[in-house]
Design an enzyme around this catalytic site. Structure first.
Site, PDB file in Angstrom:
ATOM      1  N   ILE A   1       0.866  -1.206   0.000  1.00  0.00           N
ATOM      2  CA  ILE A   1       0.000   0.000   0.000  1.00  0.00           C
ATOM      3  C   ILE A   1       0.892   1.242   0.000  1.00  0.00           C
ATOM      4  CG2 ILE A   1      -1.785   1.282   1.277  1.00  0.00           C
ATOM      5  CD1 ILE A   1      -2.161  -1.477   2.824  1.00  0.00           C
ATOM      6  N   HIS A   2       0.714   2.084  -0.982  1.00  0.00           N
ATOM      7  CA  HIS A   2       1.468   3.345  -0.951  1.00  0.00           C
ATOM      8  C   HIS A   2       0.795   4.485  -1.693  1.00  0.00           C
ATOM      9  CE1 HIS A   2       2.597   2.134  -5.035  1.00  0.00           C
ATOM     10  NE2 HIS A   2       2.869   3.389  -5.241  1.00  0.00           N
ATOM     11  N   ARG A   3      -0.282   4.179  -2.419  1.00  0.00           N
ATOM     12  CA  ARG A   3      -0.895   5.169  -3.312  1.00  0.00           C
ATOM     13  C   ARG A   3      -1.400   6.366  -2.516  1.00  0.00           C
ATOM     14  NH1 ARG A   3       0.364   5.150  -8.189  1.00  0.00           N
ATOM     15  NH2 ARG A   3       0.433   2.910  -8.145  1.00  0.00           N
TER      16      ARG A   3
END
Ligand code: UD1
Ligand code: UDP
Length: 377
Positions: free
Chosen positions: A220-222
């Site tokens: 997860i990084h968006r």
């Protein structure tokens, strides 16, 4: 022919690394090619940058600009200034940019202002969400590119719809003022297949090794997830639920690590590890049950390794994966995430067996890219 490659973010090391190898190979065969690599410094931690150059044996950057951890404007602006200095000194025939990050846009602007030919690898992708910084970067970069190397038919169709070319009697005809559009396939496919043979199991401190084909691999990084506390909470609550049943391995991007509230109670089976190198990542993909991610690249890698992907976004650029049932879009909706997870693990989903489809080319994208550049008039 001198190519000035601009990179700066993790996925770009992986994509450009493959093309660099091809440049080396063709040089060894006697072609007159020279690559000068500029690392903007957008990603700078050792496990977000150096590890890829070391493990994947990518040629070390010739220039390191050290511009990371800044706002969009400051980062892009400073990159433009520094890349321009390098380009004026090196006088390349081509500037080559990858994907849709701020480093991509900075390279594209320098090329267009200095009238240096610009090649965009991974052109034509669209999420149709103009709030995504990546969407703005890719539209602007495509518009000033001389060659647009598309990874998929969908990407070519997107450009056609935007007026980049017209079709006459089944032939593609370039429109004045727009670059040349070519579907070469996906350089990430070349890389995944090549590096699979070197896959290595990551070290898990304080944990047993995960059970093969049983754990979920998650990233997860968006921005749309990390910068919205409600979305981030919903995703982590869903992961905590899943962790009651099986291990969730989450190599966590530093952006997310900084934004995840320290008060959030993680289930012991939700195993957060530092970002890993590509060889470890390939191992984690190859041995997981399924992938959950908001990454662009990982959605495709799941498909290359025949794993179903639950995508934690509201839209995707890789729509062909959704069409064949290999990828399920669930956004950041906790119930939807859990329902989809249950459907897949209970074998009730329409998950695909269509992994043999040639959606991303034949693994020779890098070769085609260099050939096109050499033949370009
Ligand atoms: C960038 C790209 C995104 C891509 C992602 C790949 C843009 C607009 N976004 O997002 O398209 O999917 O890279 O991973 O270009 N940080 C560190 N150490 C690092 C790198 C980042 O601590 O080595 C932290 C910093 O706090 C930084 C934040 O992460 O401010 C965000 O980094 P940034 O490069 O701005 O965006 P990404 O989220 O990585
Ligand atoms: N990746 C990696 N280590 C990690 C997480 C991801 O090597 O800890 C790889 C992943 O396999 C893929 C690429 O990084 O090849 C994707 O990068 P990221 O998700 O950061 O960016 P995006 O593709 O969304 O732009």
């Amino acid at each position: 022919m001198k190519i000035l490659t601009i990179l700066g973010a993790r996925p770009q090391f992986i994509k450009a690394g493959r093309v660099s190898r091809e440049i080396q190979r063709q040089k060894a065969e006697g072609r007159r090619l020279k690559e000068v690599i500029v690392h903007t410094g957008q990603h700078y931690d050792a496990n977000m940058s150096d590890i890829f150059f070391e493990e994947m044996k990518i040629p070390k950057p010739d220039y390191y600009l050290g511009i990371g951890g800044k706002s969009h404007g400051a980062m892009t602006g400073q990159m433009i200034e520094k890349i321009e200095e390098v380009a004026l000194k090196e006088k390349p025939d081509w500037i080559m940019v990858y994907g849709d990050t701020n480093s991509t846009l900075a390279g594209a602007i320098v090329a267009s202002k200095l009238h240096i030919k610009l090649a965009h690898v991974e052109a034509g992708l669209r999420s149709f969400n103009m709030k995504m910084p990546e969407e703005v970067n890719r539209i602007l970069t495509d518009r000033v590119s001389d060659i647009l190397f598309c990874p998929t038919k969908t990407a070519v169709d997107n450009l056609k719809n935007e007026g980049y070319f017209i079709e006459e009697e089944g032939r593609r005809k370039k429109v004045e003022g727009f670059g040349k559009v070519i579907n070469v396939g996906d350089v990430m496919q070349d890389g995944a297949m090549f590096y699979k043979q070197f896959a290595k199991q990551p070290q898990f401190t304080n944990h047993q090794s995960p059970i093969i084909n049983h754990y979920i691999l998650c990233t997860i990084h968006r921005a749309e997830n990390t910068d919205d506390p409600d979305r981030l909470k919903a995703i982590f609550e869903a992961l905590n639920e899943i962790a009651k049943e099986r291990e969730v391995i989450l190599p966590l991007h530093p952006r997310t690590r900084k934004l995840l509230p320290s008060t959030f109670n993680l289930h012991p089976n939700l195993i957060i590890i530092d970002p890993v190198g590509y060889l470890e990542m390939v191992w984690l993909i190859d041995n997981c049950l399924l992938v959950m991610t908001d990454s662009g690249g990982l959605q495709k890698e799941a498909y290359f390794f025949k794993k179903t992907c639950i995508t934690l976004r509201d839209e995707t650029e890789w729509v062909e994966l959704v069409d064949i049932g290999a990828n399920m879009l669930v956004g950041a909706d906790k119930e939807k995430i859990l329902d989809t997870y249950k459907q897949i693990t209970n074998n009730q989903s329409q998950s695909t067996n269509n992994y043999s489809l040639n959606l991303y080319g034949n693994g020779k994208a890098s070769q085609k890219i260099i050939k096109e550049l050499l033949e370009y008039e």
